[in-house]
Scaffold this active site. Structure first.
Site, PDB file in Angstrom:
ATOM      1  N   ILE A  18       0.831  -1.203   0.004  1.00  0.00           N
ATOM      2  CA  ILE A  18      -0.047  -0.107   0.048  1.00  0.00           C
ATOM      3  C   ILE A  18       0.949   1.158  -0.053  1.00  0.00           C
ATOM      4  O   ILE A  18       0.224   2.420  -0.457  1.00  0.00           O
ATOM      5  CB  ILE A  18      -0.940   0.121   1.088  1.00  0.00           C
ATOM      6  N   GLY A  39       4.153  -5.009  10.882  1.00  0.00           N
ATOM      7  CA  GLY A  39       3.058  -5.003   9.684  1.00  0.00           C
ATOM      8  C   GLY A  39       2.808  -3.605   8.911  1.00  0.00           C
ATOM      9  O   GLY A  39       3.915  -2.916   8.618  1.00  0.00           O
ATOM     10  N   ASP A  41       1.647  -0.833   9.425  1.00  0.00           N
ATOM     11  CA  ASP A  41       1.974   0.317  10.220  1.00  0.00           C
ATOM     12  C   ASP A  41       3.457   0.443   9.833  1.00  0.00           C
ATOM     13  O   ASP A  41       4.014   1.825   9.681  1.00  0.00           O
ATOM     14  CB  ASP A  41       1.547   0.054  11.705  1.00  0.00           C
ATOM     15  N   SER A 124      -6.979  -5.073  10.739  1.00  0.00           N
ATOM     16  CA  SER A 124      -7.108  -6.060  11.844  1.00  0.00           C
ATOM     17  C   SER A 124      -6.840  -7.520  11.408  1.00  0.00           C
ATOM     18  O   SER A 124      -6.963  -8.725  12.384  1.00  0.00           O
ATOM     19  CB  SER A 124      -8.538  -6.027  12.539  1.00  0.00           C
ATOM     20  N   GLY A 126      -3.931  -8.970  10.593  1.00  0.00           N
ATOM     21  CA  GLY A 126      -2.678  -9.290  10.535  1.00  0.00           C
ATOM     22  C   GLY A 126      -2.660  -9.669  12.174  1.00  0.00           C
ATOM     23  O   GLY A 126      -3.398 -10.905  12.574  1.00  0.00           O
ATOM     24  N   VAL A 127      -1.522  -9.258  12.796  1.00  0.00           N
ATOM     25  CA  VAL A 127      -1.262  -9.335  14.386  1.00  0.00           C
ATOM     26  C   VAL A 127      -2.789  -9.430  15.084  1.00  0.00           C
ATOM     27  O   VAL A 127      -3.046 -10.132  15.850  1.00  0.00           O
ATOM     28  CB  VAL A 127      -0.651  -8.502  14.858  1.00  0.00           C
TER      29      VAL A 127
END
Ligand code: ADP
Length: 180
Positions: A18, A39, A41, A124, A126-127
């Site tokens: 992204i 991730g 972020d 949400s 992923g981790v």
């Protein structure tokens, strides 16, 4: 959910990173500190540079489902909209409502800033452990509902990093097209 061919045609599903998208805003699946993490972020903060972190420090964090907008700094995107999704526990802890709020509030920030394109990751999934199929339905339904009710039809990109999410989104959009 009310959807027309015209609305569905605004929705694009792609696989990739992204941080490379040249859109008005990319959405960050952040944590509540808004100060970076792993991730998507971490990838966004690395690509945007120190300026993004400095601006994020002024925001006092965000609650799950809230969304806050910043500049895009070194990213090709003009803005970043940061939203912490829910941590998935058991499905009975308000996760669906909170995930919907993340997409709704991100769309609200886009509308307030007159943006005409926005890219979402699979928040949400992923981790934070949200089941991918369910998360996809919430992501797409919430955004279509928002565009319909607010009469705000913009280009939506769902940018999926992993092939599992990509296939799930592709199939769901195909399903919706078949219902028309
Ligand atoms: P969360 O904590 O909300 O679960 P994660 O970052 O762990 O956030 O995962 C959210 C989704 O973002 C996952 O599906 C993951 O595969 C995806 N992701 C990770 N890196 C990127 C990236 N560079 N671009 C788009 N999506 C990404």
């Amino acid at each position: 959910m009310a959807f027309s061919k015209e609305l569905l045609d605004h929705i694009h599903v792609m696989q990739g990173d992204i941080t490379t998208l040249e859109v008005d805003a990319i959405v960050n699946a952040s944590n509540t500190s808004l100060l970076g993490g792993g991730g998507v972020d971490g990838a966004i903060h690395r690509a945007a540079g120190e300026g993004l972190l400095e601006e994020c420090k002024t925001l006092n964090g965000a609650r799950p489902g809230e969304a806050k907008i910043t500049g895009g700094y070194n990213l090709p995107a003009k803005y970043v909209i940061h939203t912490p999704g829910p941590v998935y526990k058991n499905g009975n802890s308000g996760e669906e409502k909170t995930l919907g709020n993340s997409y709704y509030n991100a769309m609200m920030r886009a509308k307030e800033n007159n943006l005409s394109s926005i890219a979402f990751p699979a928040i949400s999934t992923g981790v934070y452990g949200y089941p991918k199929e369910d998360a996809c339905r919430v992501a797409v339904k919430t955004v279509i509902d928002f565009m319909d009710k607010e009469e705000y039809h913009i280009d939506i990109y769902y940018v999926l990093f992993d092939s599992e999410n990509y296939t799930i989104y592709k199939n769901y959009i195909k399903e919706l097209n078949n219902e028309l």
